[in-house]
Structure formats: structure tokens, C-alpha cells
Design an enzyme around this catalytic site. Structure first.
Site, mmCIF file in Angstrom:
data_model
loop_
_atom_site.group_PDB
_atom_site.id
_atom_site.type_symbol
_atom_site.label_atom_id
_atom_site.label_comp_id
_atom_site.label_asym_id
_atom_site.label_seq_id
_atom_site.Cartn_x
_atom_site.Cartn_y
_atom_site.Cartn_z
ATOM 1 N N PRO A 110 0.819 -1.227 0.000
ATOM 2 C CA PRO A 110 0.000 0.000 0.000
ATOM 3 C C PRO A 110 0.851 1.275 0.000
ATOM 4 C CG PRO A 110 -0.635 -1.498 1.780
ATOM 5 C CD PRO A 110 0.678 -1.975 1.250
ATOM 6 N N TYR A 111 0.259 2.290 -0.612
ATOM 7 C CA TYR A 111 0.805 3.648 -0.563
ATOM 8 C C TYR A 111 -0.324 4.544 -0.045
ATOM 9 C CZ TYR A 111 2.177 8.291 -1.960
ATOM 10 O OH TYR A 111 2.458 9.627 -1.936
#
Lengths: 63, 63, 63, 63, 63, 63
Positions: free
Chosen positions: C2-3
């Protein structure tokens, strides 16, 4: 630790995406010493009806 | 007035999305006093063919 | 993989940033099984003169 | 050289997109002297299940 | 019509920025036929105190 | 529930920011029925050394 977001109008082939990810990751390693494993590249393929330039939708420019 | 964008590779269930929105909104209230009503959370589920890490597409890593 | 990008109006202390990063990383592990090492969180502290809500700059609302 | 990203919950018609692109491009020319040809506007239509406000998914609020 | 956003932790020299912009613009031309004049690259240099990885601020990892 | 991010190269005056926020908020109300109170506009003023177009930094084009 780079995060790169590439937005293009229209679609790309899987091979184009592969080359974009490879190329940007290598570039950031060569130019700025960023370790490849830490570079994320996210590609957004934007519908031409959702991209405006010069006050017009790209999808209208083609008509 | 926070705006939070969460990008993940692949898909999430509706319940996972619900818990992510709840959790981030509570966290910003507890840690920084941000009123829940003013917090927006937008979740992007990115195709694994469109996410590169370590110079490779995630969809290629799985092969 | 994830970002997460968190944008807030005004500033946060170092300790608030630390807790936001910890909290979001744990949440994504608990809810969606994302390995902590793969989660990036980038925090943007936005000048209140550069954030508009309800048609007004936040810096004007305070006057 | 402006780049503008508009995110809305739910969908827009093609005509709404056209008017948003025209309106923002004109505004940036009138207010800040930005040449229309250099202004990009990208519109993201976000599923209401992927947008949280006040700690709840918009899709849950409607139920 | 590509728009590329590069986020790195810490600072880059002017020459590193120059090479990143050149390299990405050429790559998108070579791989996907995008005309250089239409490619925008925006580089964000993010304070290490504002970037979290593995649940920790980068500025804390260095201590 | 719109969220709008405006990136410009160089700086804007406070009054230009005010007019951009007003204008975009009104536009989204008129065109798409979005309630003003729910529209966020975040303006990023990007250093010309950090913005590339046509393979060159804007700061180099001016020399």
C-alpha cells in the site's frame, strides 16, 4: 523510497507497462542511487473522456 | 480537514474498506483532533498489472 | 504494497506524524494482511492559505 | 502549466465533464494568466463504496 | 498527454532533477510514443520526517 | 463530495488562491450539483525547478 505515479490518456499494453516500470526504476537508481526494491511505480490509464487539455476533453478533440 | 488516499494493489472487500475508513478516521481524531465529519478517505484498488515494485510488475512476480 | 497519502491543513508535531504512520500501517496489516514493511505513508502539511472548503480559504475562515 | 485533478464520488455525464474542463481552464486563465493549452484536467469518478466520510462509506450512508 | 509525479524522501540536486525529467520524458516517447512536449513531470521532495515505511518515520530509522 | 487538487508552477497571490477556490466550488455546484460545503480544493505551488515539460525543467527554459 521513491513513489512514482504515471498517468496517461488511453491504454497501454502489458509490455509497455513493463518497460515503463523497468525504465523509471533504473533511472532513479542511476541518477539518485535509489535501491530498485524500494521504488513503487503506479500507472493510471485514464479514459480520454476524463482528460481535458486546452479546455476540451481529449475525446472531443478526436471527433 | 484531512484528505487521505489509500492505494492498494489488488482488491478489497466492502468490509475491509469499511474498516479502513473507520480506522483512519478514528486515528486522525485521536492523534490530531481532526473532527470525523471533515475526514475524507478515498481508496484506489490498483490492478496488479499497473503496479511496479523492484522494477517488475506485480503481475509478473506472481508467475 | 500500500501507498497512503495523508493531507492535513496546518502542521503536525513529529510525535503526531509518528502515531499516524504507526496506526495506518497496523490497520492495513490487521484489516487487509498488508506486510508493514511494504506500506508507505506520506504526510503533506498544507498551508491553510492553500486549502479551500465551502468556497473559502481556511485562512479566511479564521479571521 | 497547471495540472488539476478532480475527484468526485459517483459518476458524471460527458457533458458535465466537458463543462468542468472548460470552466476550470477558463478560471485559471482569467485569475492567474495560465494559457489554456497548458492546462490539464483529469477527472476521477470514484465508486461510492471507495469513498469514506465521517468514518463511513458513502455507499453505507445511503442505505 | 502523460502526467508523472515523482515523490522521493529527502532532497535532490538540480542536476538529478534535470536527469529524471529528461529520462522519464524520453522513456515515455520511446515506449509509448508520447510526444515530449506533452509530458509533465512534477517532483516532490518529501521531508524524511513526513515519510513512513514499515510503521516508522524515515527520520527515526536513521537515529 | 469533491476533492480537487490544483498544481501550478511558481507562486500565486492569496487573492488568486481565493478566486480559484471560489470559482471551482461554484462550478462544481452549478454543473454537477455538488454542495459547496463538501468541496475541498488544495492548491500546490510547485517550484519551477521541480516541474519538467518537454524534457526540460521550467527553471532551465527561462535561462
Amino acid at each position: 523510497m521513491p513513489y512514482v505515479n504515471v498517468k496517461v490518456a488511453g491504454n497501454l499494453t502489458e509490455d509497455q507497462k513493463r518497460k515503463i516500470v523497468e525504465g523509471i526504476t533504473e533511472l532513479l537508481q542511476d541518477v539518485a542511487g535509489k535501491p530498485p526494491e524500494s521504488t513503487y511505480v503506479v500507472i493510471d490509464e485514464v479514459n480520454r473522456e476524463n482528460w481535458g487539455k486546452g479546455g476540451k476533453l481529449l475525446s472531443d478533440k478526436e471527433k
